[in-house]
Write a protein that holds these residues in place. Structure first.
Motif, short mmCIF file in Angstrom:
data_model
loop_
_atom_site.label_atom_id
_atom_site.label_comp_id
_atom_site.label_asym_id
_atom_site.label_seq_id
_atom_site.Cartn_x
_atom_site.Cartn_y
_atom_site.Cartn_z
N ALA A 1 0.83 -1.21 0.00
CA ALA A 1 0.00 0.00 0.00
C ALA A 1 0.87 1.25 0.00
N TRP A 2 1.93 1.24 0.77
CA TRP A 2 2.84 2.39 0.82
C TRP A 2 3.43 2.65 -0.57
N ALA B 73 -2.86 -3.20 -6.76
CA ALA B 73 -2.23 -3.63 -5.50
C ALA B 73 -3.12 -4.67 -4.83
N LEU C 7 -3.50 -7.05 -1.31
CA LEU C 7 -3.10 -7.14 0.09
C LEU C 7 -3.59 -8.46 0.66
N LEU D 209 -1.29 1.15 7.74
CA LEU D 209 -1.90 0.76 6.46
C LEU D 209 -2.91 1.80 5.98
N SER E 264 -1.85 5.06 4.08
CA SER E 264 -1.40 4.78 2.71
C SER E 264 -2.58 4.47 1.80
N LEU E 265 -3.48 3.60 2.28
CA LEU E 265 -4.63 3.22 1.46
C LEU E 265 -5.48 4.43 1.06
N VAL F 283 -4.11 5.78 -2.10
CA VAL F 283 -3.96 4.89 -3.25
C VAL F 283 -5.11 5.12 -4.23
N VAL G 56 -7.53 -2.01 -5.88
CA VAL G 56 -6.95 -2.73 -4.75
C VAL G 56 -7.79 -3.98 -4.46
N LEU H 153 -11.28 -1.71 5.75
CA LEU H 153 -10.57 -1.53 4.48
C LEU H 153 -11.45 -0.79 3.47
N ALA I 129 -10.44 2.65 1.56
CA ALA I 129 -10.25 2.61 0.11
C ALA I 129 -11.55 2.13 -0.53
N ILE J 42 -11.74 -0.73 -3.08
CA ILE J 42 -11.16 -2.03 -2.77
C ILE J 42 -12.16 -3.17 -3.00
#
Length: 282
Positions: free
Chosen positions: A115-116, A128, A130, A205, A208-209, A212, A216, A238, A242, A245
């Protein structure tokens, strides 16, 4: 048991070993680039059941993360950006083709770094994934009481402790904790210098998310003992961080989902990464 080296596991793949900016990595396959980031106290071996199937579809790059495996040492007190700078230097230095788009998938601590990296390199990272990621806020984690291996322990005693630790944290079904899993855990533990849990058990986390912008995927094992209160709450968090996601729950699997349930994981990664790969890289 064979030595834990790539050639022993994948004798016919012609894996290339490379080192960039102190980060040692395996490279194999053709197609869109997929960077695989292992978990804390790990190495490339966390992906031992995924490398060959994924290499049929992608150019797979599997580094040992900084401070682990055979990669460079990093300061023990590095913060997230400081730690990430070593990985970013390797990416810019040629771990992936300069300026080319790539996907990243990360397990546990590797999920934090995936994520970073996706937030840091929005023009390069096209997707990405996860897998049982770390980096959640305080109170969202159960921390299993893992046992250290006392100095001077016999091989049998050391193996027994590693087996018990794997059962508490990594693999849900004791019957699936085979001698290979124990041997890899013992090897990885002995080669780990950076204690990622000091960052992985913090809220590293979500921030960063939130930055993004690429698609994801979250692969969440149903029987992961770490999420509190449960996996569903983790998926809800999550989605708040995001909105784009996709959350997929893998039944009957523990934290090390890529090892315990490689079939479903490989299928999810192939479908998701392939679906979002730029047309010009296929």
């Amino acid at each position: 048991m064979s030595a834990i080296i790539p050639e022993a596991f994948f004798p016919s793949l012609g894996i290339e070993t490379t080192a960039v900016a102190g980060v040692k990595a395996l490279r194999v396959g053709t197609g869109p680039t997929l960077l695989l980031l292992h978990g804390g106290t790990g190495s490339w071996t966390h992906w031992v059941r995924n490398i060959e199937p994924l290499a049929r579809h992608f150019s797979v790059v599997v580094p040992d993360l900084p401070g682990m495996g055979e990669s460079l040492d990093v300061p023990a007190d590095a913060d997230l950006d400081g730690y990430g700078s070593y990985l970013e230097a390797a990416v810019h230095g040629g771990l992936v083709r300069a300026g080319a788009p790539f996907a990243v998938a990360g397990f546990s601590w590797g999920g934090v770094m995936a994520a970073w990296l996706a937030a840091r390199l929005p023009r390069q990272v096209f997707a990405a994934s996860l897998l049982a990621p770390g980096g959640f806020p305080p109170g969202a984690w159960h921390r299993p009481p893992l046992r250290p291996v006392p100095t001077g322990s016999s091989d049998d005693d050391a193996d027994a402790i590693h087996r018990a630790n794997l059962g508490m944290m990594m693999i849900s079904d004791p019957a699936r904790i085979d001698p290979l899993a124990v041997a890899m855990q013992r090897r990885n533990h002995s080669m780990t210098r950076f204690k990622s849990r000091f960052l992985g058990y913090r809220d590293t986390l979500g921030p960063s998310l939130a930055r993004v912008r690429c698609p994801v995927l979250a692969i969440l094992p149903e029987r992961d003992p770490l999420p509190q209160p449960d996996t569903a709450a983790r998926a809800e968090y999550l989605r708040r961080m995001a909105p784009q996601i996709e959350c997929r729950i893998v039944p009957d699997a523990g934290h090390w989902v890529a090892y315990e349930a490689p079939g479903p994981v490989n299928r999810l990664l192939v479908e998701f990464t392939g679906r979002h790969a730029p047309v010009r890289t296929r």
